[in-house]
Each structure stands twice: as structure tokens, then as C-alpha cells.
Design a protein around this motif. Structure first.
Motif, mmCIF file in Angstrom:
data_model
loop_
_atom_site.group_PDB
_atom_site.id
_atom_site.type_symbol
_atom_site.label_atom_id
_atom_site.label_comp_id
_atom_site.label_asym_id
_atom_site.label_seq_id
_atom_site.Cartn_x
_atom_site.Cartn_y
_atom_site.Cartn_z
ATOM 1 N N ALA A 18 0.415 -1.020 0.229
ATOM 2 C CA ALA A 18 -0.044 -0.025 0.202
ATOM 3 C C ALA A 18 0.384 1.273 0.453
ATOM 4 N N ALA A 19 1.669 1.291 1.123
ATOM 5 C CA ALA A 19 2.838 2.137 0.704
ATOM 6 C C ALA A 19 3.342 2.730 -0.924
ATOM 7 N N GLN A 20 3.958 1.674 -1.745
ATOM 8 C CA GLN A 20 4.411 1.475 -2.538
ATOM 9 C C GLN A 20 3.511 2.414 -3.697
ATOM 10 N N VAL A 21 2.084 2.105 -3.324
ATOM 11 C CA VAL A 21 0.907 2.619 -4.498
ATOM 12 C C VAL A 21 0.755 4.039 -3.860
ATOM 13 N N PHE A 22 0.375 3.845 -2.902
ATOM 14 C CA PHE A 22 0.397 5.083 -1.944
ATOM 15 C C PHE A 22 0.942 6.203 -2.625
ATOM 16 N N ASP A 23 2.558 5.303 -2.439
ATOM 17 C CA ASP A 23 3.721 7.003 -2.812
ATOM 18 C C ASP A 23 3.665 6.854 -4.257
ATOM 19 N N THR A 24 3.189 6.646 -4.936
ATOM 20 C CA THR A 24 3.239 6.906 -6.609
ATOM 21 C C THR A 24 2.357 7.478 -6.961
ATOM 22 N N HIS A 25 0.944 7.130 -6.242
ATOM 23 C CA HIS A 25 -0.278 7.005 -7.093
ATOM 24 C C HIS A 25 -0.508 8.659 -6.613
ATOM 25 N N GLY A 26 -0.818 8.156 -4.894
ATOM 26 C CA GLY A 26 -1.554 8.816 -4.624
ATOM 27 C C GLY A 26 -3.313 8.524 -3.891
ATOM 28 N N TYR A 27 -3.520 9.044 -2.780
ATOM 29 C CA TYR A 27 -4.722 8.658 -2.158
ATOM 30 C C TYR A 27 -5.653 8.111 -3.393
ATOM 31 N N CYS A 105 10.275 3.355 0.874
ATOM 32 C CA CYS A 105 8.715 4.034 1.125
ATOM 33 C C CYS A 105 7.516 4.695 1.938
ATOM 34 N N VAL A 106 7.662 3.960 2.685
ATOM 35 C CA VAL A 106 6.422 4.190 3.568
ATOM 36 C C VAL A 106 6.672 5.913 4.845
ATOM 37 N N ALA A 107 7.711 6.027 4.563
ATOM 38 C CA ALA A 107 8.206 7.842 5.482
ATOM 39 C C ALA A 107 7.867 8.767 3.657
ATOM 40 N N GLU A 111 4.286 10.884 3.948
ATOM 41 C CA GLU A 111 4.563 12.604 3.603
ATOM 42 C C GLU A 111 3.211 13.166 2.956
ATOM 43 N N ARG A 112 3.493 11.859 1.588
ATOM 44 C CA ARG A 112 2.460 12.718 0.844
ATOM 45 C C ARG A 112 0.834 11.987 0.769
ATOM 46 N N LEU A 113 0.703 11.348 1.955
ATOM 47 C CA LEU A 113 -0.897 11.251 2.319
ATOM 48 C C LEU A 113 -0.860 11.538 3.465
#
Length: 241
Positions: A18-27, A105-107, A111-113
Motif C-alpha cells: 500500500a505504501a508503494q502504491v500510495f507513494d507512486t499514485h497518491g490517495y 517508501c513508507v515514510a 508524507e504524501r498522504l
């Protein structure tokens, strides 16, 4: 016990995916199905552990806060514990954060979330360990007399937060902004790594934060030689790793 361990491993796998996907694509552009594909799990297996995307995003943010909290604490200890100056710790903390964002990628996802899901009217530092620590260190630097007299501590906190956030966001974009080719040569001349960019920024802003101090008296035998001023030597000392 084996079932519990297997379930916990699955949960951690989901959080990392989930962290990898949120980091790349956003919420907004992330779906449970996309996270399931990244984790190599069915959507049904995923929702057994996290019922909704919002629940999963909250879990990623919680894990990111824990990671950044440990990173900030370790950075302060490495900068001399209770003996290091607040300004030295500020520089060390930002360095540690950028190294973390480069490798975890979690960190980055946290930040992005935090940016995309921030509740209106809620100051970001209240839920962010590194922003709370930056605010504390700036206040301490003011108490130590390490900042220019009359400097606005709130503005300093905002400036350092913008620097860290800006360097973190720049990791996701090319060096030359799209549609601005005239920046090409300038962008090419800047250091490419995020850590190098941070160092350049600190070199620019530190003299505006840290006041110069009178040079120390020279020993009689060296009275004919000039002593270095704080504005040059002390700032260099702060910047040394």
C-alpha cells in the motif's frame, strides 16, 4: 501461533504494498484492487485485514509516523544529545529525514498522504513527529540566542518545513520542470541527489538564521593574523557532517 504469525506477515506485506502504491499514485488514484495486485493478494484477502482504503491509508500513516519519529530521535542523539546546539540538531534532523525519504517508501507515502488527506484547520505539526521536533528545536535555538535578534520563529519553522517537503517532492519529478526548457542548463548544474540539494539550500539559508559573533581574541604571538568570524567559520562548522 503459526496462524497469527502468518496473518501478521500478510498484514505487513499489505502495508508495504500500500505504501508503494500510495507513494507512486497518491490517495485518489489508488484502489484496493491495485494494492492487492502489488501485494499479490486477492481483494478479498486484503479486505480481511483492512476493510477500506481509508483504513489502510491510516495504517500507512501511523507506520510512517513511527519511522520518522525514531529517525528524528536518533538524529538528535547523533548530533550530541543534550550537548549539541539546536541549530546543529536542526541540520542533522533534516539530513536524516531526506536520507529516510530517499530509501523508505513508507515514510514517503506518509508524507504524501499527510498532504492529500490533511484535515482543514488542523496544523500539520500536531500529527507529524518531525515537524513537532523542528518547531521545538527552533524555539530552543531562539532561547539559546542562536538566531538573529527579532527573527520570527514561526517563519523559521515554516521555512524548514517547506525545505524538507520541497526536497521530498522533488524526488518524484525530473530535474527540469516540464514546459520550462530554459531552466535546462541551470538544472543540470545543480547536484542531482536530494541530500546534495539539501546541503546547498542550508548553505544559502544558514547565514540568514545564525548571527555572526565577534571573533575570538588572538594570542599575543599571533596578533598580526586575522581571526575567522562566526559568519564564516561557525556556519562551516554547523554544516560539517
Amino acid at each position: 501461533m503459526a496462524i497469527q504469525q502468518r496473518a501478521e506477515r500478510t498484514r505487513q506485506t499489505i502495508l508495504t504494498a500500500a505504501a508503494q502504491v500510495f507513494d507512486t499514485h497518491g490517495y485518489d488514484r489508488t484502489s484496493l484492487a491495485r494494492i492487492g495486485r502489488e501485494a499479490r493478494l486477492t481483494t478479498g484477502a486484503l479486505v480481511f485485514h483492512f476493510a477500506t482504503k481509508a483504513e489502510l491509508a491510516a495504517a500507512v500513516q501511523e507506520r510512517a509516523r513511527a519511522v520518522t519519529g525514531v529517525t528524528v530521535e536518533s538524529a538528535c542523539i547523533s548530533a550530541g544529545g543534550s550537548g549539541g546546539t539546536a541549530v546543529e540538531k536542526l541540520v542533522t534532523v533534516t539530513r536524516a529525514l531526506i536520507r529516510l525519504f530517499e530509501t523508505d517508501c513508507v515514510a514517503r507515502a506518509g508524507e504524501r498522504l499527510a498532504r492529500e488527506l490533511q484535515t482543514a484547520g488542523t496544523p500539520s505539526y500536531q500529527e507529524c513527529p518531525w515537524r513537532r521536533e523542528v518547531a521545538r528545536l527552533v524555539r530552543r535555538a531562539g532561547d539559546e540566542g542562536a538566531l538573529h535578534p527579532g527573527i520570527d520563529a514561526t517563519a523559521v519553522v515554516a521555512l524548514i518545513s517547506y525545505v524538507v517537503q520541497g526536497v521530498e517532492q522533488a524526488m518524484r519529478t525530473p530535474d527540469t520542470p516540464a514546459g520550462e526548457p530554459w531552466l535546462g542548463e541551470r538544472a543540470a548544474g545543480l547536484p542531482g541527489r536530494a541530500g546534495d540539494r539539501l546541503e546547498r539550500i542550508w548553505e544559502l539559508i544558514l547565514p540568514g538564521l545564525v548571527p555572526p559573533t565577534p571573533p575570538e581574541p588572538l594570542p599575543p604571538s599571533r596578533a598580526g593574523r586575522a581571526a575567522p568570524s562566526r559568519s564564516a567559520s561557525a556556519v562551516r562548522g554547523i554544516m560539517l557532517p
